[in-house]
Design a protein around this motif. Structure first.
Motif, PDB file in Angstrom:
ATOM      1  N   ASP A   1       0.847  -1.183   0.000  1.00 53.22           N
ATOM      2  CA  ASP A   1       0.000   0.000   0.000  1.00 53.22           C
ATOM      3  C   ASP A   1       0.881   1.231   0.000  1.00 53.22           C
ATOM      4  O   ASP A   1       1.761   1.365   0.857  1.00 53.22           O
TER       5      ASP A   1
ATOM      6  N   PRO B   1       2.123   4.966   0.743  1.00 52.80           N
ATOM      7  CA  PRO B   1       1.863   5.847   1.879  1.00 52.80           C
ATOM      8  C   PRO B   1       0.980   7.025   1.459  1.00 52.80           C
ATOM      9  O   PRO B   1       0.942   7.414   0.290  1.00 52.80           O
ATOM     10  N   ASP B   2       0.266   7.565   2.432  1.00 52.44           N
ATOM     11  CA  ASP B   2      -0.575   8.730   2.149  1.00 52.44           C
ATOM     12  C   ASP B   2       0.284   9.948   1.859  1.00 52.44           C
ATOM     13  O   ASP B   2       1.375  10.116   2.434  1.00 52.44           O
ATOM     14  N   ARG B   3      -0.209  10.774   0.952  1.00 52.85           N
ATOM     15  CA  ARG B   3       0.531  12.004   0.617  1.00 52.85           C
ATOM     16  C   ARG B   3       0.357  13.025   1.719  1.00 52.85           C
ATOM     17  O   ARG B   3      -0.719  13.227   2.259  1.00 52.85           O
ATOM     18  N   LYS B   4       1.438  13.669   2.041  1.00 50.09           N
ATOM     19  CA  LYS B   4       1.376  14.739   3.054  1.00 50.09           C
ATOM     20  C   LYS B   4       1.202  16.050   2.311  1.00 50.09           C
ATOM     21  O   LYS B   4       1.915  16.353   1.376  1.00 50.09           O
ATOM     22  N   SER B   5       0.218  16.831   2.759  1.00 52.68           N
ATOM     23  CA  SER B   5      -0.013  18.100   2.073  1.00 52.68           C
ATOM     24  C   SER B   5       0.809  19.226   2.626  1.00 52.68           C
ATOM     25  O   SER B   5       1.335  19.273   3.616  1.00 52.68           O
TER      26      SER B   5
END
Length: 107
Positions: A101, A103-107
């Motif tokens: 999976d 990783p989530d994008r950091k804004s």
């Protein structure tokens, strides 16, 4: 993709075995039928896919008359070697299905 490649390898190379081909082609056909059976079951998929890709690439130089079929089968073998067996396979039952999976994008 595993099933299509496995069936194509078995069907194509069993007919080569019945033709009475030279010894080298017979050995390659036996290896490809074995790899096709492994791919159908989903067992040792990266190894079988790599074997298919290597043999089909070798057949490009050995038998130039069926060039595009060898390119297609070799490409599918290489793709399966990199993608892995999938969820419905013996490898997934034995070793667990690996899923990556992002990783989530950091804004």
């Amino acid at each position: 993709m595993r099933l299509v490649l496995g069936i194509a390898l078995i069907a194509r190379n069993v007919t080569t075995l019945w033709d009475g081909s030279p010894t080298l082609l017979t050995v390659l056909s036996v290896l490809l039928v074995g790899a096709g059976l492994l791919l159908l079951a989903g067992l040792w998929t990266p190894i079988a896919g790599t074997l298919v890709a290597a043999i089909e690439m070798w057949k490009i130089f050995l038998l130039p008359e069926g060039l595009w079929v060898y390119v297609l089968l070799g490409t599918l073998g290489a793709a399966l070697a990199m993608l892995g067996p999938g969820a419905w396979s013996v490898d997934a039952r034995l070793f667990g299905w690996k899923r990556i999976d992002p990783p989530d994008r950091k804004s």
